[in-house]
Design an enzyme around this catalytic site. Structure first.
Site: not given
Ligand SMILES: Cc1ncc(C[n+]2csc(CCOP(=O)(O)OP(=O)(O)O)c2C)c(N)n1
Length: 627
Positions: A282, A368, A396
């Site tokens: 990353k 979630e 969600r």
């Protein structure tokens, strides 16, 4: 400045580029992405990690006939640059400009719109099934990060895909990070694959093996098993995926273009269900992002030379930091408090809680739904969980809130950060539906603080209640009001009447209190006096006050940073109608349309939620009433 990029026409042209040219192109793309994000803000570290992967994909596959589906889509800047959006890339995330995520309305190369995590495999499987129904032969490729793979929907899709066994490629882009460090048993499993000495050796061997297999044309491999059989003798990782019906390839160096090309060239000729595990870094290529990938995951403007982010003007603390501090203080007094995040400890302000109370802190990954039902479980056993989510991602967990929390009337506190219009991340990230979906839920109390002090006080109240509660607050800095250290009682369902006089009354929630106050000032200059009420609760409404205002005022004006359909204004409309009250009603809020990206200021202007626009419309309405 960008000699190779400037020459690039169609993405197809990449197939003619030499490895040397592709590697140089990767450097140019990195520079363009970094320079642009330094000016506009955006998802830098994820996109820097996928430059080579994207180039390798485009140099082998034939998009858009082949379908490329990015998960979340925050790593897709190279994809955007390569597919005809280089010249407009400077408008990234600005109003009217290139959007920050793949978007079907923007380009035929954006096979599927994204922003929320863990959808790519489901969408790709749908496209693969449709392709088969239509008798086409194109490839379908989902690229999913190790973070997004923690989401339940990704597991549901893997489960179904494994059974169907369609021709589908899943590329697992493993950089060991979600926004913060990735969590979960799957993440640990991927680390074991990467780190075990035999796999390191195997990785070396597979690279040699693949480079020794002739390129397509001289020997065509028909099935995933053929390539796997060749590799099996040197490589046995990914057993979990194998057991689920995938042929597993990897781990591969995701920054080695030639290796990736070799693998992609081979798999392009194969059929079946394949999982290619690539390891990337990353932030690759920009030192500050490599050193701090979390900070540069999604970043505001920064100084290119140093990586320093622009200092925020004004000294007001952010809502997130006020929440963070208040929760720590409350946790000290209330041992039953447990804090839960879905992969966003820093973003939601729970990092301090994590450090202070590691045993009472839970990071569930990008999950979630699980976060909310697990909270219900904790609450059913006597704890008081505080689930901190961004408003948009809480969507969600609608059913979990309704069925697991509210139906059982359990003491779970939902803290919804980034509620309202969030700005440059655009429609996938605006948190503008929560008031509507929360107020439908029996037993739920919905708090909407007007400033950071009210957030602190409301949080104190919410965690003291033994029923479901939600507190929703906006992104960014508070108003700079004084913060009362003592937690004072916030009377349940009671509005705050700021001023009473006037023929009309503004009823505002949250951020819209400021707009209402300024609109009232503008109106007073036109000779119209307006009462001001901070409603504080969308549920329960202050019915006593509404009854009184509905009888005494000519016009009630509701303001909310939420969709009008089913929101706070709807609640007031229903009340007026049900009680047969005479007052007229005007509702200000968001239209029945997805609001685009742009600065918050631009967007508030766009939707007419400015003091000037409100005052003008109210004045026009009053004039029609008085005629
Ligand atoms: C449903 C949902 N919850 C939370 C987020 C916020 N979010 C955006 S990217 C991300 C981490 C993704 O990690 P990974 O898939 O590994 O991609 P990386 O950023 O590491 O490239 C999170 C948590 C989201 N987009 N969607």
């Amino acid at each position: 400045m960008y000699p190779l990029l400037d020459k690039l026409g169609q993405p197809e042209d990449l197939k003619k580029y030499s490895l040397f040219e592709l590697e140089n192109l990767a450097q140019e793309i990195r520079q363009l992405i970094t320079e642009t994000v330094a000016k506009n803000g955006g998802h830098l570290a994820p996109s820097l990690g996928t430059v080579e992967l994207t180039l390798a994909l485009y140099s082998v596959f034939k998009f858009p006939q082949d379908k490329l589906i990015w998960d979340v889509g925050h790593q897709a800047y190279t994809h955007k640059i390569l597919t005809g959006r280089k010249d407009r890339f400077s408008t990234l995330r600005q109003k009217g400009g290139i959007t920050g995520f793949p978007n079907r309305f923007e380009s035929p190369y954006d096979a599927f719109g994204v922003g929320h995590a863990s959808t790519s495999i489901s969408a790709a499987l749908g496209m693969a099934i449709s392709r088969d129904l239509s008798g086409r032969r194109n490839k379908v490729i989902a690229v999913i990060g190790d973070g997004a793979l923690t989401g339940g929907e990704a597991f549901e899709a893997l489960n179904h895909a494994g059974q169907l066994g369609r021709d589908l490629i899943v590329i697992l882009n493993d950089n060991e990070m979600s926004i913060d460090k990735n969590v979960g048993a799957m993440s640990e499993y991927l680390s074991r694959i990467r780190l075990a000495p035999q796999y390191k050796q195997a990785k070396h061997d597979v690279e040699e093996l693949l480079s020794s297999i002739p390129r397509i044309g001289s020997k065509v491999l028909k099935t995933a098993n053929q390539i796997k059989d060749g590799i099996r003798s040197v490589l046995v990782p990914g057993a979990l995926f194998e057991e689920m019906g995938f042929s597993y390839l990897g781990p591969l160096d995701g920054h080695n273009i030639s290796l990736l090309q070799d693998v992609f060239n081979k798999v392009r000729e194969m059929n079946g269900l394949l999982l290619i595990h690539v390891h990337t870094m990353k932030g690759k290529g920009y030192a500050p992002a490599e050193d701090n990938p979390g900070k540069f995951h999604g970043v505001g403007k920064f100084d290119l030379a140093t990586g320093e982010t622009a200092k925020k003007s004004g000294g007001a603390p952010s809502y997130t930091s006020v929440f963070s501090k208040a929760l720590l203080e409350l946790a000290e007094k209330r041992p039953e408090l447990v804090a839960i995040t879905a992969a966003m400890p820093s973003g939601t302000g729970l990092s301090a809680f994590k450090d202070e109370y590691p045993r009472r802190f839970l990071d569930v990954g990008i999950a979630e739904e699980h976060a909310v039902t697990m909270a219900a479980g904790l609450a059913a056993d006597g704890k008081h969980p505080v689930v901190a989510l961004y408003s948009t991602f809480a969507q969600r967990a609608y059913d979990q809130l309704l069925h697991d929390v509210c139906l059982q009337n359990l003491p779970v506190t939902l803290c919804l950060d980034r509620a309202g219009l969030v700005g440059e991340d655009g429609p996938t990230h605006h948190g503008v539906f929560d008031l509507a979906y929360l107020r439908q839920m029996p037993n739920m109390t919905v708090f909407v603080p007007k400033d950071e002090n009210e957030l602190r006080q409301m949080l104190g109240k919410a965690v003291a209640m033994d029923t479901p509660t939600a507190v929703r607050y906006p992104r960014g800095a508070g108003l700079g009001v004084e913060i009362q250290q003592e937690f004072s009682d916030v009377p349940l369902g009671r509005a705050e009447v700021i001023s009473e006089e006037g023929e009309i009354a503004f009823l505002a929630v949250g951020t819209m209190n400021e707009v209402a106050a300024k609109a009232a000032d503008l109106l007073s200059k036109q000779g119209v006096k307006a009462a001001l009420v901070n409603m504080r609760f969308v549920k329960p409404l202050d019915e006593e006050l509404l009854l009184q205002l509905g009888q005494s005022k000519q016009l009630l004006v509701t303001l909310e940073e939420n969709v009008l359909a089913g929101g706070f204004g709807s609640a007031v409309a229903e009340f007026l109608l049900d009680k047969d009250l005479a007052a007229g009603l005007m509702r200000f809020g968001l239209p029945d349309a997805f609001v685009e990206q742009g600065s918050r200021k631009e967007l508030l202007e766009l939707v007419g939620l400015t003091p000037e626009a409100v005052a003008e419309k109210v004045l026009a309405r009053i004039q029609t009433i008085s005629k």
